[in-house]
Design a protein around this motif. Structure first.
Motif, mmCIF file in Angstrom:
data_model
loop_
_atom_site.group_PDB
_atom_site.id
_atom_site.type_symbol
_atom_site.label_atom_id
_atom_site.label_comp_id
_atom_site.label_asym_id
_atom_site.label_seq_id
_atom_site.Cartn_x
_atom_site.Cartn_y
_atom_site.Cartn_z
ATOM 1 N N TRP A 99 38.143 28.123 48.043
ATOM 2 C CA TRP A 99 38.547 29.307 48.966
ATOM 3 C C TRP A 99 39.569 30.198 47.993
ATOM 4 O O TRP A 99 39.614 31.477 47.869
ATOM 5 N N GLU A 136 38.114 46.571 41.131
ATOM 6 C CA GLU A 136 37.051 47.199 40.293
ATOM 7 C C GLU A 136 36.478 48.426 40.995
ATOM 8 O O GLU A 136 36.180 49.376 40.315
ATOM 9 N N ARG A 137 36.158 48.255 42.332
ATOM 10 C CA ARG A 137 35.568 49.129 42.909
ATOM 11 C C ARG A 137 36.497 50.205 43.179
ATOM 12 O O ARG A 137 36.095 51.373 43.110
ATOM 13 N N ARG A 152 37.542 32.212 45.610
ATOM 14 C CA ARG A 152 36.838 33.184 46.300
ATOM 15 C C ARG A 152 37.781 34.548 46.690
ATOM 16 O O ARG A 152 37.226 35.738 46.474
ATOM 17 N N VAL A 153 38.986 34.126 47.129
ATOM 18 C CA VAL A 153 39.862 35.117 47.450
ATOM 19 C C VAL A 153 40.237 36.142 46.108
ATOM 20 O O VAL A 153 40.217 37.218 45.989
ATOM 21 N N LYS A 154 40.436 35.001 45.095
ATOM 22 C CA LYS A 154 40.657 35.935 43.681
ATOM 23 C C LYS A 154 39.562 36.929 43.258
ATOM 24 O O LYS A 154 39.746 37.881 42.936
ATOM 25 N N THR A 155 38.258 36.333 43.422
ATOM 26 C CA THR A 155 37.136 36.999 42.829
ATOM 27 C C THR A 155 36.921 38.418 43.875
ATOM 28 O O THR A 155 36.562 39.556 43.540
ATOM 29 N N VAL A 156 37.214 38.234 45.125
ATOM 30 C CA VAL A 156 37.131 39.343 45.990
ATOM 31 C C VAL A 156 38.271 40.375 45.724
ATOM 32 O O VAL A 156 37.917 41.727 45.765
ATOM 33 N N ARG A 157 39.394 39.934 45.334
ATOM 34 C CA ARG A 157 40.359 40.870 45.240
ATOM 35 C C ARG A 157 40.010 41.643 43.699
ATOM 36 O O ARG A 157 40.176 42.788 43.611
ATOM 37 N N ASN A 158 39.498 41.136 42.960
ATOM 38 C CA ASN A 158 39.302 41.421 41.498
ATOM 39 C C ASN A 158 37.974 42.683 41.954
ATOM 40 O O ASN A 158 38.163 43.846 41.243
ATOM 41 N N GLU A 159 37.064 42.232 42.540
ATOM 42 C CA GLU A 159 35.988 43.142 42.830
ATOM 43 C C GLU A 159 36.273 44.385 43.605
ATOM 44 O O GLU A 159 35.945 45.632 43.218
ATOM 45 N N MET A 160 37.296 44.178 44.524
ATOM 46 C CA MET A 160 38.013 45.409 45.045
ATOM 47 C C MET A 160 38.747 46.234 44.150
ATOM 48 O O MET A 160 38.344 47.423 44.348
#
Length: 102
Positions: A47, A60-61, A50-58
């Motif tokens: 988890w 980047e976007r 997952r939170v870390k990747t979601v934050r990074n993707e956000m």
């Protein structure tokens, strides 16, 4: 032997005879607890990842969006500047005024 422990023994015997599984083996209970703790830690790690990747993707976007908006603004400003420089005269209205008509 106390009466409560005697009742517990009889209760477990009746449940065992009735086909209900007994969970009273200490080794198995400890093993089950360890397995449960391991799975909790694993899901916790997953988890966090997952939170870390979601934050990074956000992030980047957001940066990509900001760059795209800046590019669009500079493009439209350049286009407006070109149009303004090109459209100095309106055909048939402005021109060289040499003298009055009358």
């Amino acid at each position: 032997v106390s009466e409560e422990s005697q009742m517990d023994v009889w209760q477990s015997a009746l449940e065992k005879a009735g086909g209900i599984k007994q969970r009273d083996d200490q080794k198995l209970l400890k093993r089950m607890l360890k397995r449960k703790e391991r799975s909790k830690k694993k899901s916790q790690r997953e988890w966090k990842a997952r939170v870390k990747t979601v934050r990074n993707e956000m992030l980047e976007r957001q940066t990509k969006r900001r760059e795209n908006l800046e590019a669009r603004m500079t493009k439209s400003k350049a286009k407006a500047a070109r149009a303004k420089a090109r459209s100095g005269d309106r055909a048939g209205f402005e021109g060289k005024k040499q003298k009055f008509l009358n």
